[in-house]
Design a protein around this motif. Sequence first.
Motif, PDB file in Angstrom:
ATOM      1  N   ASN A 195      32.283  39.010  31.221  1.00 29.70           N
ATOM      2  CA  ASN A 195      31.539  39.232  32.463  1.00 29.70           C
ATOM      3  C   ASN A 195      31.756  38.095  33.449  1.00 29.70           C
ATOM      4  OD1 ASN A 195      30.573  41.640  31.639  1.00 29.70           O
ATOM      5  ND2 ASN A 195      28.608  40.825  30.914  1.00 29.70           N
TER       6      ASN A 195
ATOM      7  N   LYS B 260      34.955  38.725  35.117  1.00 27.37           N
ATOM      8  CA  LYS B 260      34.829  39.798  36.107  1.00 27.37           C
ATOM      9  C   LYS B 260      34.122  39.311  37.357  1.00 27.37           C
ATOM     10  CE  LYS B 260      34.876  43.934  33.297  1.00 27.37           C
ATOM     11  NZ  LYS B 260      33.979  44.609  32.357  1.00 27.37           N
ATOM     12  N   ASN B 261      33.067  38.548  37.135  1.00 21.17           N
ATOM     13  CA  ASN B 261      32.303  38.025  38.252  1.00 21.17           C
ATOM     14  C   ASN B 261      33.168  37.109  39.111  1.00 21.17           C
ATOM     15  OD1 ASN B 261      30.052  37.274  39.847  1.00 21.17           O
ATOM     16  ND2 ASN B 261      29.903  35.394  38.649  1.00 21.17           N
TER      17      ASN B 261
ATOM     18  N   TRP C 175      36.311  37.269  39.440  1.00 22.22           N
ATOM     19  CA  TRP C 175      37.265  38.098  40.168  1.00 22.22           C
ATOM     20  C   TRP C 175      36.616  38.717  41.397  1.00 22.22           C
ATOM     21  CZ3 TRP C 175      42.129  38.716  40.947  1.00 22.22           C
ATOM     22  CH2 TRP C 175      42.587  39.872  41.608  1.00 22.22           C
ATOM     23  N   SER C 176      35.397  39.185  41.235  1.00 28.78           N
ATOM     24  CA  SER C 176      34.737  39.808  42.377  1.00 28.78           C
ATOM     25  C   SER C 176      34.472  38.779  43.471  1.00 28.78           C
ATOM     26  CB  SER C 176      33.440  40.488  41.942  1.00 28.78           C
ATOM     27  OG  SER C 176      32.507  39.526  41.545  1.00 28.78           O
ATOM     28  N   GLN C 177      34.270  37.523  43.058  1.00 24.24           N
ATOM     29  CA  GLN C 177      34.093  36.459  44.052  1.00 24.24           C
ATOM     30  C   GLN C 177      35.318  36.338  44.949  1.00 24.24           C
ATOM     31  OE1 GLN C 177      31.916  34.271  45.107  1.00 24.24           O
ATOM     32  NE2 GLN C 177      30.247  34.960  43.791  1.00 24.24           N
TER      33      GLN C 177
ATOM     34  N   ASP D 106      37.425  38.674  45.626  1.00 22.58           N
ATOM     35  CA  ASP D 106      37.437  39.860  46.472  1.00 22.58           C
ATOM     36  C   ASP D 106      36.500  39.714  47.667  1.00 22.58           C
ATOM     37  OD1 ASP D 106      39.308  41.625  45.691  1.00 22.58           O
ATOM     38  OD2 ASP D 106      37.911  43.184  45.028  1.00 22.58           O
ATOM     39  N   VAL D 107      35.312  39.199  47.375  1.00 25.16           N
ATOM     40  CA  VAL D 107      34.324  39.004  48.438  1.00 25.16           C
ATOM     41  C   VAL D 107      34.900  38.118  49.537  1.00 25.16           C
ATOM     42  CG1 VAL D 107      32.126  37.893  48.966  1.00 25.16           C
ATOM     43  CG2 VAL D 107      32.316  39.347  46.966  1.00 25.16           C
TER      44      VAL D 107
ATOM     45  N   LYS E 105      37.690  39.736  51.585  1.00 30.32           N
ATOM     46  CA  LYS E 105      37.132  40.693  52.527  1.00 30.32           C
ATOM     47  C   LYS E 105      36.513  39.960  53.716  1.00 30.32           C
ATOM     48  CE  LYS E 105      34.390  44.816  52.836  1.00 30.32           C
ATOM     49  NZ  LYS E 105      33.771  44.293  54.064  1.00 30.32           N
TER      50      LYS E 105
ATOM     51  N   SER F 221      37.484  30.068  44.370  1.00 35.11           N
ATOM     52  CA  SER F 221      37.147  31.165  43.467  1.00 35.11           C
ATOM     53  C   SER F 221      38.345  31.500  42.580  1.00 35.11           C
ATOM     54  CB  SER F 221      36.642  32.392  44.232  1.00 35.11           C
ATOM     55  OG  SER F 221      37.413  32.652  45.354  1.00 35.11           O
TER      56      SER F 221
ATOM     57  N   TYR G  72      38.157  31.440  38.707  1.00 32.29           N
ATOM     58  CA  TYR G  72      38.596  32.625  37.966  1.00 32.29           C
ATOM     59  C   TYR G  72      39.589  32.217  36.870  1.00 32.29           C
ATOM     60  CZ  TYR G  72      41.187  36.899  36.936  1.00 32.29           C
ATOM     61  OH  TYR G  72      41.797  37.932  36.291  1.00 32.29           O
TER      62      TYR G  72
END
Lengths: 489, 186
Positions: free
Chosen positions: B30, B33-34, B36-38, B40-41, B44, B134, B138
Amino acid sequence: MMWELIRQNRRKSLVLFVGMALLLSALGYAVGAVFDPEHGGIIGLALAIGLWIVLTLISVSSGDDIILKISRAREVTPDVHPRLFNVVEEMKIAAGLPAMPKVYIIDDPSPNAFAIGIKPEKSAVAVTAGLIERLNRDELQGVVAHEVSHISNRDSQLMTVAGIMLGSIVLIAHFFLRSLWFVPGSSRRYRRGAPGGSPQLQLIMIGVAIVLAILAPIFARLIYLAISRKREYLADATAAQLTRYPEGLASALEKISSAGLPLESANKVTAPMYIVNPLLKKDMKLSNLGSTHPPTEERVKILRSMAGRADYRSYQRAFSKIKKTHSAIIPSSGLRKTKRLEAREASTDDGAAKNAKKSAREVMDLMRAVNGYAFLVCACGLKMKLPPELSTPTIACPKCGKENEVPGVELATVGAVVGAVTGAGAAGGGEGSETIGESGAPSQRYEYVRKGTGWETFSCACGNRLQLSPAFRGSVITCKLCNRTTTIK
Amino acid sequence: MVVGWIILALIVIGVAYFVGIYNALVRLRNRVKNAWSQIDVQLKRRHDLIPNLVETAKGYMKHERETLEEVTKARTRAMGAGSVGEKSKAEADLSGALGRLMLVVENYPDLKANENFLAVQEELTSTENKIAFSRQSYNDSVLFFNNKIQMFPSNIIANTFNFTAEEFFEIEEAAEREVPKVSFTT
């Protein structure tokens, strides 16, 4: 590896914690035994542990708030200083903190910073206005990284626990020694009346208690300071690793210590938390054992000896070289899995090139924003700073004379509105920014309409919060800060 | 009887041990994954900032049409990128375009003094940093997770429950070198 480090630290912390706990228990027992050889020991022990539990509960539940309040730190929102917030968030991401730390600013020209947070989920970083004024982006990043390292390495947690232990030991020892001083012979009387205990044993007990009461606080303090110093080195190492740029922190530390300004709101208790000792600088030269922080020059030297790298292993190597010891700042099991990390290049930043006057003005604006000033840009381009106590609906621009509407005056004012504009040209510098002075003309009247009969609060025109109790029956209330009277209806 | 109790105790301890390892693995996955989403954020967020930047710069930079267009195009490509490989390539291109834009900004002192521009620039600098941090975080998480699922005894659990090694987020050396100073100057 960071998590390895945290685990290692926890283990070491536990050992120290147990050591301090034993010291506390021994002290409690010995002191108790002096007063009553039969049951006193146990009672003393229980009292000592009770004191420790109470202090722990207080500091866990509200310790952070107390510290922030003592340090006169004020929480700020991102719009007050976007760069500071960005830097904190960058480091939060780099350290993988579960939540964004709250950001506080201390209104003080002395550059310094500290972090608190028993849990990384609920932490805070506080920096002084002087720090923001003096440092460029890289340096600010270094300082914030150091503070975030304290949070992610669970240093704040450990220092709180150790601090409470130290506090309890000092309190008990102090109390005991004082009691001997003020009631001479009381122990002798107890001894004679005590059944069972032999006089010799009792005498030995008193001796042991006195020795413990003198030595325990000293030992506890030495242990505490040793942990504190080591944590500073470790946080430096982590900061270098997080930012990949040891030079940022190094030059920030240099700037902070060369500023030579003591921080007004810091005291002996809060001093160990700051990145550089905020109290007088003279104890820097004193022996290492008695200081809360390692000498700053040494920290700078170590950071600069990392030979273009930014990993833990390089820090450890530089540390051993400068300190000429083999003691490990970073546990070897933590070093095993680290990769070699190259330091990055300096980011070309405006901070250094910015002239001092401009950055000083920026920080003044910043503190005004923190203190609730509103900013209003007149059509002529002049930026006016309106104090929160300003209560007139319009304000005349001191440069072009245009009447501007004051945003967000909520309090209903009755009677003549007198907007006394003072301070034109007094703010210094002159070009393009003036402060509108206080405008509280005494002839103004204020009123507040009660909504019900319960407790109610409202703000006085000066911004002070006034509270009405259900029992309040008067028709006027006078603000203690500005002496304005407000009519209550 | 006693032997029975001992065996039962051993079984309970063993089960608890394996449950502990399993939970640790889940936690680590997790975390990956978290992290990785960082990334992405932040990517964006950079896409969101660019129109603002271009809009502010346009008024001042009459002669840099191409540079600005390049940034806008790179952004569109990056937003449309699907696979991880495509994405990292497109993002690297975007970084390059931004870096070039920031170099020519040097020639426009008026723009550099614009408050709006300064604010966007600070946001962009910070977003670049956040992307880098990040990625750093990661990769650290991935290293730790991969170590864990390859080492004994956690590898047994990992194999049984199909924990597979995660990929590092590498940026091609060339692309990295292309954005030497995205922390722009004023």
